[in-house]
Design a protein around this motif. Structure first.
Motif, PDB file in Angstrom:
ATOM      1  N   SER A 174       0.830  -1.206   0.000  1.00 41.73           N
ATOM      2  CA  SER A 174       0.000   0.000   0.000  1.00 41.73           C
ATOM      3  C   SER A 174       0.865   1.256   0.000  1.00 41.73           C
ATOM      4  CB  SER A 174      -0.899   0.031   1.251  1.00 41.73           C
ATOM      5  OG  SER A 174      -1.785  -1.054   1.274  1.00 41.73           O
ATOM      6  N   ARG A 203      -9.781  -0.853  -4.887  1.00 43.95           N
ATOM      7  CA  ARG A 203      -8.422  -0.903  -4.339  1.00 43.95           C
ATOM      8  C   ARG A 203      -7.904   0.486  -3.957  1.00 43.95           C
ATOM      9  NH1 ARG A 203      -4.305  -2.304  -7.505  1.00 43.95           N
ATOM     10  NH2 ARG A 203      -5.302  -1.661  -9.458  1.00 43.95           N
ATOM     11  N   ASN A 251      -4.214   0.522  -2.235  1.00 45.02           N
ATOM     12  CA  ASN A 251      -4.043  -0.774  -1.601  1.00 45.02           C
ATOM     13  C   ASN A 251      -3.940  -1.874  -2.658  1.00 45.02           C
ATOM     14  OD1 ASN A 251      -4.374   0.430   0.990  1.00 45.02           O
ATOM     15  ND2 ASN A 251      -6.603   0.285   0.792  1.00 45.02           N
ATOM     16  N   GLN A 283      -5.339   6.810  -1.362  1.00 46.32           N
ATOM     17  CA  GLN A 283      -4.920   5.592  -0.653  1.00 46.32           C
ATOM     18  C   GLN A 283      -4.933   4.452  -1.661  1.00 46.32           C
ATOM     19  OE1 GLN A 283      -3.898   5.139   2.616  1.00 46.32           O
ATOM     20  NE2 GLN A 283      -3.421   3.053   1.954  1.00 46.32           N
ATOM     21  N   ARG A 301       0.190   5.825   0.255  1.00 46.80           N
ATOM     22  CA  ARG A 301      -0.755   6.931   0.355  1.00 46.80           C
ATOM     23  C   ARG A 301      -0.114   8.158  -0.292  1.00 46.80           C
ATOM     24  NH1 ARG A 301      -2.816  10.754   5.167  1.00 46.80           N
ATOM     25  NH2 ARG A 301      -5.021  10.936   4.613  1.00 46.80           N
TER      26      ARG A 301
END
Length: 116
Positions: free
Chosen positions: A17, A66, A83, A81, A19
């Motif tokens: 992940s 996602r 993921n 974000q 950000r």
């Protein structure tokens, strides 16, 4: 003038992940839309996600479920974000804002590289 500063990109393994953040500053009275685009090598720049000042979001089909976009209106900042990253998500990610009087403004881009 308007400045956009992106951050948060990097190298990550598949499944990981990140950000991303994009802060807008300068001569801004209001922002209609804040969004993220990406451009992979040899491909056209494409919309990833965007969000209006009313909170309406739009996602590319390839990232839906996602990726999640959000914004802090008080800070003129938009977040992405990311993921469950896949190698095909590797690209330069660009922030874009749309202002009511002088149109589109782009950031310099931040590299996201996903290793398999």
């Amino acid at each position: 003038q308007v400045q956009l500063v992106e951050s948060g990109g990097g190298l990550v393994q598949a499944g990981g992940s990140l950000r991303l953040s994009c802060a807008a500053s300068g001569s801004i009275t209001s922002i209609n839309v804040m969004g993220w685009y990406r451009q992979a090598p040899g491909k056209q720049r494409e919309l990833v996600a965007d969000i209006t000042n009313g909170g309406t979001t739009r996602y590319s089909g390839s990232v839906k479920g996602r990726f999640s976009i959000s914004r802090d209106t008080a800070k003129n900042t938009v977040y992405l974000q990311i993921n469950s990253l896949k190698p095909e998500d590797t690209a330069v990610y660009y922030c874009k804002i749309v202002t009511p009087f002088d149109g589109d403004h782009w950031g310099q881009g931040t590299q996201v590289t996903v290793s398999s």
